[in-house]
Design a protein around this motif. Structure first.
Motif, short mmCIF file in Angstrom:
data_model
loop_
_atom_site.label_atom_id
_atom_site.label_comp_id
_atom_site.label_asym_id
_atom_site.label_seq_id
_atom_site.Cartn_x
_atom_site.Cartn_y
_atom_site.Cartn_z
N TYR A 8 -57.99 -15.11 -5.19
CA TYR A 8 -59.23 -14.48 -4.74
C TYR A 8 -58.94 -13.09 -4.16
N LEU A 9 -57.94 -13.01 -3.27
CA LEU A 9 -57.60 -11.73 -2.64
C LEU A 9 -57.15 -10.72 -3.69
N LYS A 10 -56.46 -11.23 -4.70
CA LYS A 10 -55.99 -10.35 -5.79
C LYS A 10 -57.18 -9.76 -6.54
N THR A 11 -58.19 -10.61 -6.82
CA THR A 11 -59.37 -10.10 -7.56
C THR A 11 -60.13 -9.09 -6.71
N LYS A 12 -60.03 -9.20 -5.40
CA LYS A 12 -60.73 -8.27 -4.50
C LYS A 12 -59.93 -6.99 -4.27
N GLY A 13 -58.71 -6.93 -4.79
CA GLY A 13 -57.89 -5.74 -4.63
C GLY A 13 -57.33 -5.56 -3.23
N ILE A 14 -57.24 -6.66 -2.47
CA ILE A 14 -56.68 -6.58 -1.12
C ILE A 14 -55.17 -6.77 -1.19
N PRO A 15 -54.39 -5.83 -0.68
CA PRO A 15 -52.92 -5.95 -0.73
C PRO A 15 -52.46 -7.21 0.02
N ILE A 16 -51.52 -7.93 -0.58
CA ILE A 16 -50.99 -9.14 0.06
C ILE A 16 -49.47 -9.12 0.07
N ALA A 17 -48.91 -9.53 1.20
CA ALA A 17 -47.45 -9.59 1.35
C ALA A 17 -47.04 -10.98 1.80
N LEU A 18 -45.91 -11.43 1.31
CA LEU A 18 -45.29 -12.67 1.78
C LEU A 18 -44.18 -12.29 2.75
N CYS A 19 -44.21 -12.88 3.94
CA CYS A 19 -43.22 -12.56 4.97
C CYS A 19 -42.65 -13.89 5.49
N LEU A 53 -46.16 -2.60 1.88
CA LEU A 53 -47.49 -2.47 1.28
C LEU A 53 -47.97 -1.02 1.36
N ASN A 54 -47.81 -0.42 2.53
CA ASN A 54 -48.25 0.97 2.69
C ASN A 54 -47.52 1.92 1.75
N GLU A 55 -46.22 1.66 1.57
CA GLU A 55 -45.44 2.51 0.66
C GLU A 55 -45.89 2.32 -0.79
N LYS A 56 -46.18 1.07 -1.15
CA LYS A 56 -46.58 0.78 -2.53
C LYS A 56 -47.94 1.38 -2.87
#
Length: 236
Positions: A101-112, A164-167
């Motif tokens: 869902y987050l991917k379809t919304k274009g929200i950056p996601i990170a696994l930490c 994420l900010n760099e990407k």
């Protein structure tokens, strides 16, 4: 309870939040404890181990159960037992749907995750598309995280957001992020990072969580499952 003004990124823990590895950790540790006439592992102890880097968790277990082994021996035994079971890891309810869902919304996601890179691959290699969705993946053994700065320190989230900010060439700040966590050290680290926290403990952990409102201190909410996340509340 304060919400992020506008959620611009979501950062995720892995073990016990996205996949069922906490149950595998319990199972394999109980095999070791049984062999030495100890245990079983109970949630009042397990709650202290969640989210910690492996060596720190190992030291706590050896000390608490007075196991007659060094940290290296404990680690080798764990790796051997766990590697037999990582192939049974699966996504927890709502986890994969939320990532998609987050991917379809274009929200950056990170696994930490506090897991080291080899454990990360062992746990997730068979799960297909799910972990390919992440825009950044930070593991606990990343050399950019100083030694001794695992959770409850905020470094893993800081590095995830930096990547994420760099990407995306953005300047998202921690207060514009949601951190998803299941463990107490992780909740503390997310608060130290400055994000809003969605806390999803293991169903069996609720009885030993203590004062959850005091821990969250208005900086997040407690859910029984990722399926219960009210996306609209956060503008997602």
């Amino acid at each position: 309870m304060t919400h992020p003004v506008s959620v611009k990124a979501c950062l995720f823990d892995m073990d016990g939040l996205l996949i069922n590895t906490e149950d595998i950790y319990t199972e394999t540790l109980n095999e070791t404890l049984t062999e030495f006439g100890k245990g079983p592992l109970t949630w009042d102890v397990k709650i202290q181990l969640q989210g910690l880097p492996g060596p720190e968790a190992g030291k706590k277990v050896i000390q608490y159960y007075e196991l007659p082994m060094t940290l290296d021996e404990y680690d080798r035994r764990n790796v051997a037992l766990q590697s037999l079971k990582w192939g049974t890891c699966e996504f927890l309810p709502g986890a994969l749907d939320l990532l998609k869902y987050l991917k379809t919304k274009g929200i950056p996601i990170a696994l930490c995750t506090s897991s080291n890179r080899s454990k990360f691959y062992g746990k997730t290699g068979h799960l297909g598309e799910g972990f390919d969705l992440f825009d950044a993946i930070v593991t606990g053994d990343d050399p950019k995280i100083p030694k001794g700065r695992g959770k409850p320190f905020p470094d893993v989230w800081q590095l995830g957001l930096k990547e994420l900010n760099e990407k995306f060439l953005t300047d998202i700040t921690p207060d514009e992020c949601i951190v998803f966590e299941d463990g107490i050290p992780g909740v503390k680290s997310a608060k130290a990072f400055g994000a809003h926290v969605i806390w999803v403990p293991h169903p069996e952990a609720h009885a030993v969580l203590g004062d959850t409102e005091a821990l969250l201190a208005g900086k997040g909410e407690l859910l029984c499952s990722l399926e219960k996340l009210e996306k609209a509340k956060y503008g997602l």
